[in-house]
Write an enzyme that holds these catalytic residues in place. Sequence first.
Site, PDB file in Angstrom:
ATOM      1  CB  CYS A 115      -5.451  35.113 -85.548  1.00 38.05           C
ATOM      2  SG  CYS A 115      -4.875  34.447 -83.978  1.00 38.05           S
ATOM      3  CG  HIS A 257      -5.606  31.990 -88.359  1.00 39.00           C
ATOM      4  ND1 HIS A 257      -4.290  31.987 -87.958  1.00 39.00           N
ATOM      5  CD2 HIS A 257      -6.352  31.929 -87.225  1.00 39.00           C
ATOM      6  CE1 HIS A 257      -4.243  31.925 -86.636  1.00 39.00           C
ATOM      7  NE2 HIS A 257      -5.471  31.882 -86.170  1.00 39.00           N
ATOM      8  CG  ASN A 287      -3.378  29.850 -83.664  1.00 40.17           C
ATOM      9  OD1 ASN A 287      -2.810  30.841 -84.103  1.00 40.17           O
ATOM     10  ND2 ASN A 287      -4.665  29.840 -83.392  1.00 40.17           N
TER      11      ASN A 287
END
Length: 336
Positions: A115, A257, A287
């Site tokens: 990520c 993020h 996500n």
Amino acid sequence: MTAGAPAAVICGIGGYVPPGVVTNQDLTSRLDTTDEWIRSRTGIAARHVIAPGTATSDLAVEAGGLALVSAGGEPPDAVVLATTTPDRPCPATAPDVAARLGLDGAAAFDVAAVCSGFLYGLATASGLIASGTARRVLLIGADAFTTIVDPADRGTAVIFADGAGAVVLRSGDATEPGAVGPLVLGSDGRLSDLIEVPAGGSRQRSSGRPPAPGEEYFRMRGRETYRHAVERMSAASRTALASAGWEIGDVDRFAAHQANGRILTAVAEELGVPAERSLSNIERVGNTGAASIPLLLAQCTADGSLSGGHRLLMTAFGGGLAWGAAALVWPDVKAA
Ligand code: UT7
């Protein structure tokens, strides 16, 4: 950055999500969960998912193509793809993406930082430009996360989704809007098992035993990951701010993020970023791993919530563990 070296300047942006949408209600029909639990614990209402047969490269080509249109000008001479879900274990996916975008002969390789991949890719692209190895870089973050998530695992299947975002960076001057400023990166491999796909790599393959059931799926120890995410993104953000010589009040837009809505709120509160300066699309896209930050920047550029001249602070955290933060003044670009 080396004194006198060219800076990497963002000059184009694009984002792409596949057309398929899965709502929380859709998930409740096959998982022991509720719309209320997902919304309150994650801030997610819906997410985009690929159709069967679609791969990460397909998402990357879409976002990359839009970023090239947004940038105009010369074709890039390097393509960096940040991804957790390459089309195949070997070779890298970036050369295929470059070829399909007509970037024949461009340097092309993948960056694996889960990520945090976009920020690691930003550092990589900046280095390519500063060293003179490339004059123009297409940096894409793309993940088909639903291909590694266990559809029966309610702890991850409700969170992770598919998408891509991309920026074009050109060689320029450090004082220009869009010039990549201070970048902070870090990792802690002692905690690599907090977020992992246990099987499919050399460790499992060389053991000679086939993967145990479920080992080829993504696993995350959510509660522990949550705590580290808040700590690391807050600390990295502070370091990037200090390097930029900014106070928190100088930050016009904060792009973290999109891991979990509660994490975003916790990090913003820890840093003292007012809610209205914090960018978020997690409610609609979930996500999306390495795609998360560039997809957010693309969507916010398109809707006007991020515009030229905004002092932008970005931060990311994920598997590795790996994290990062970066500060820059957003350029006057249009999302294609
Ligand atoms: O992107 C990379 C980095 N990722 C992150 O930063 C994500 C970090 N972690 C998280 O976002 C959160 O930890 C989760 C959303 C994954 C989980 O939220 P949580 O508040 O930490 O819940 P938990 O894992 O502690 O689980 C609490 C309870 C458990 O039940 P018991 O043991 O208390 O009976 C879980 O089994 O919630 C249960 N649970 C669910 N219940 C309904 C877990 N997932 C679900 C679900 N629906 N989807």
